[in-house]
Design a protein around this motif. Structure first.
Motif: not given
Length: 191
Positions: A30-31, A35-37, A39, A42-43, A98, A161
């Motif tokens: 989650f950092s 991957t979070m682009r 989702d 938020e990192l 994820e 987002w």
């Protein structure tokens, strides 16, 4: 039914999160900006946030259930998946998940998706499962199209987002279509 029953595929195991073992890989997952682009954007900023997220995932908070996804052979953490916006009355939910970036393009998402759907329809008794996907997330769209999900619409700027609004495509799979399709799923070979 246990809140987090384990289930498996030939390569994967879906299990409850473990506060002692999963903090570092959850933080890694989650950092990661890539991957979070798609989702929420938020990192995760600290391992304390990873601990808090694991505690939230580990306490059954309807309307959501989330599993850690690990390799069966060695318990290596790959990612997470589950259902949220669960509506028991209408027997529907939204799926999500994820994978840590190093495990992309190895067929894990597709293999996990099939088993998560099987669990949702057969064990959670859903009639409808939805997927809300950014139109830019081509990998997720390709994965979801391996199953007879139907694209139902394009929602303009429907989610926030961070400091901007994003469009989403909504897909659905209903039990009738799953029942016609699921007999074709074979897990005897890696997907």
């Amino acid at each position: 039914m246990s809140l987090y029953p384990e289930f498996t595929t030939p390569r994967l195991k879906f299990r409850q999160f473990n506060i002692n073992d999963d903090i570092e890989p959850v933080y890694q997952l989650f950092s990661d900006p890539e991957t979070m682009r798609f989702d929420g954007g938020e990192l995760m900023a600290s391992r304390d946030e990873a601990r808090d997220l694991i505690q939230a995932f580990s306490s059954f908070q309807a309307p959501a259930v989330r599993w850690a996804v690990v390799l069966r052979e060695n318990n290596q953490f790959l990612g997470s998946c589950g259902y949220h916006h669960i509506d028991h009355y209408n027997q529907k939910a939204e799926l999500g998940g994820e994978l840590i970036r190093q495990y992309w393009r190895l067929g894990f998402a597709r293999e996990g998706l099939f088993e998560l759907l099987r669990f949702g329809f057969e064990r959670m008794n859903f009639n409808r499962i939805e997927a809300w996907i950014s139109p830019e997330n081509r990998a997720a769209i390709r994965t979801i199209k391996c199953v007879p999900f139907q694209e139902e619409g394009y929602l303009r700027q429907c989610q926030r987002w961070g400091n901007h609004f994003v469009d989403m495509k909504i897909y659905s799979l209903i039990r009738r279509d799953w029942d016609m399709f699921h007999e074709q799923i074979k897990f005897s070979e890696p997907l």
